[in-house]
Design an enzyme around this catalytic site. Structure first.
Site, mmCIF file in Angstrom:
data_model
loop_
_atom_site.group_PDB
_atom_site.id
_atom_site.type_symbol
_atom_site.label_atom_id
_atom_site.label_comp_id
_atom_site.label_asym_id
_atom_site.label_seq_id
_atom_site.Cartn_x
_atom_site.Cartn_y
_atom_site.Cartn_z
ATOM 1 N N TYR A 191 1.025 -0.732 0.176
ATOM 2 C CA TYR A 191 -0.052 0.027 0.025
ATOM 3 C C TYR A 191 1.086 0.912 -0.263
ATOM 4 C CZ TYR A 191 -2.658 -3.431 1.971
ATOM 5 O OH TYR A 191 -3.596 -4.768 2.302
ATOM 6 N N CYS B 291 -4.948 3.687 9.590
ATOM 7 C CA CYS B 291 -5.116 4.944 10.487
ATOM 8 C C CYS B 291 -6.676 4.578 11.274
ATOM 9 C CB CYS B 291 -5.362 6.026 8.736
ATOM 10 S SG CYS B 291 -6.400 5.270 8.090
#
Ligand code: SAH
Length: 479
Positions: free
Chosen positions: A337, A434
């Site tokens: 990612y 996150c």
């Protein structure tokens, strides 16, 4: 006790919910009060009542909490951008710490004793305002038909007029005022979402914090603006202006940017540098770089590129990830990612070889260009979903890793991806997250498959809001 809409209640706020709302009980009945702060006693008006709980609106603060502070922004209650400006910053950090801790306890199944040992306090900011390097302001009309810009109220598309957002850069205000003036003079109308008429939809403003360069990109419902030269002339006068462009978006959608950009003046992109910070520097808590000669990576940022929005905290976050990776120069690292390769290129400076994987093709092109720009030859990138690319390469090429770093979106890692990571058996896994709920779920999997959680450190990337990032280190047990 039963409550109904418009009832006025007095509530002592004893807790804070995950969206930042105050929570208080009256005889076992729970009230959720937006904008009330833990420790307040408030008067609130019931908006929506259920059997055991109700949502209520703050009408009066009867006794303010010692954790209450004066918000910097005059529209913080209406605007959907920030949720917890009225909560003093140390309490914001405590709230984020407990959010991460609770998720690791309840979802991750980690013990209190382990968390006492591995979970460190949140890395906060010294000055938690004016931190965002990017803002997207919508244009519309107020009730009197005048053109306005600002931010949307929470969960709506009603614009709360404001050109002076306190979490954005100071230059936003001057730029927005110049654009509003230009629109008035040139007759360029704001876009209307209801009927798809009008021209000016949004403006994207970005600033390179280390370069001082500014970018303005107007998103328009058409190909051209009337009097483009007039717009250019007024915007050029802003100190630091480097790139002025338009982005074409003629779709009736909520997506802000279209795919096509045209530069009106200056460069197509701005640059910014992310520096490596020492652990002691992070622990000391300052925002400014203490060493002017700190090593850094320079990125080119175009209107459509993804780039972290809080550059000060990004330096701290990536430096922690780099420290956790424990690189000596001999390692093979996978960065899953990877976006535009920010973490990959940081790691490449300290590793033998880095491989990045990312699903967005343009981001990979940016990553490759950024590697070249920084003279980094030991980073290679793959386009595709991590959960597809990694298992395929593992089957066909028996890839292995000394360190794997992951930084997934909110939904976390796919189990297929985690399973392949475990098979690749890296000594260390660095997880940047996150969303601490999906982080906790994924850590539980990894810890059930041969890894131990060694460090977890939340980083406050978005002061005044309820979001929190966390960086974790897992190590393989060697039994
Ligand atoms: N590490 C980067 C980007 C993190 S954001 C940085 O700090 O800048 C998460 C990234 O994951 C986004 O770039 C998104 O496009 C990408 N992504 C989302 N789902 C993915 C998947 N299944 N496989 C690979 N990348 C994915």
């Amino acid at each position: 006790m039963e409550y109904k809409k418009n009832d006025l209640v007095t509530v002592a706020i004893g807790d804070i919910g995950s969206s930042g709302e105050g929570i208080g009980k009256v005889d076992g009945f729970t009230f959720f009060v937006k904008d009330a702060v833990i420790g307040d006693v408030v008067e609130a008006k019931v908006m929506k009542a259920k059997k055991t709980y109700a949502y209520a609106r703050l009408t009066r603060i009867i006794a303010p909490s010692p954790q209450r502070t004066q918000p910097a922004c005059g529209v913080h209650m209406q605007c959907g951008g920030c949720q917890i400006q009225a909560l003093a910053y140390p309490s914001q950090l405590a709230f984020k710490y407990h959010k991460v801790r609770n998720n690791l306890l309840r979802i991750g199944g980690f013990s209190e004793a382990l968390l006492d040992a591995v979970l460190e306090p949140v890395v906060g900011m010294e000055a938690p305002y004016h931190y965002r390097n990017k803002a997207q302001f919508p244009f519309g009309r107020n009730r009197d038909g005048e053109t306005v810009t600002g931010f949307y109220a929470g969960r709506t598309h009603v614009i709360v007029p404001n050109t002076d957002c306190k979490i954005g850069v100071a230059e936003n205000r001057e730029i927005l005022e110049r654009i509003l003036e230009y629109m008035k003079e040139s007759g360029a109308a704001p876009y209307c979402e209801e009927d798809g008429t009008g021209l000016v939809r949004h403006v994207l403003i970005r600033k390179g914090f280390s370069s001082g360069e500014l970018m303005v990109c107007l998103v328009i419902n058409g190909d051209r603006l009337p009097g483009e030269d007039r717009l250019v002339k007024t915007l050029c006068a802003v100190k630091g202006m480097t790139s002025i462009s338009v982005n074409v978006n003629v779709e009736r959608t909520n997506v802000i940017m279209g795919t096509r950009c045209r530069t009106l003046w200056g460069a197509d992109a701005i640059t910014d540098t992310i520096h490596m910070r020492a652990m002691e520097e992070i622990d000391a808590g300052g925002d400014a770089l203490s060493r002017k000669d700190a090593e850094g990576i320079t990125f080119s940022i175009s209107p459509l590129s993804f780039y972290q929005v809080n550059p000060v905290q990004t330096e701290k976050l990536y430096s922690l990830a780099l420290a956790y990776a424990g690189l000596t120069g001999e390692e093979t690292v996978w960065d899953l990612y990877c976006g535009i390769g920010t973490i990959s290129l940081f790691m490449a400076k300290r590793a033998k070889q880095v491989y990045g994987v990312e699903v967005v093709e343009q981001a990979i092109r940016d990553a490759q260009a950024n590697a070249e720009r920084n003279g980094i030859a030991n980073a290679a990138f793959y386009v595709g979903r991590a959960e597809e690319v990694l298992p395929r390469l593992y089957e066909t090429e028996q890839i292995c890793a000394d360190v794997i770093c992951v930084d997934p979106p909110r939904k976390g890692c796919d189990e297929e991806c985690l399973a392949t990571m475990v098979k690749m058996a890296p000594q260390r896994i660095v997880y940047v997250s996150c969303d601490s709920a999906t982080l906790a779920r994924d850590l539980k999997y990894l810890c059930a498959h041969g890894y131990a959680l060694k460090h977890a450190r939340p980083v406050d990337m978005f002061p005044q809001t309820v979001s929190v990032e966390t960086v974790c280190l897992l190590e393989k047990f060697n039994d």
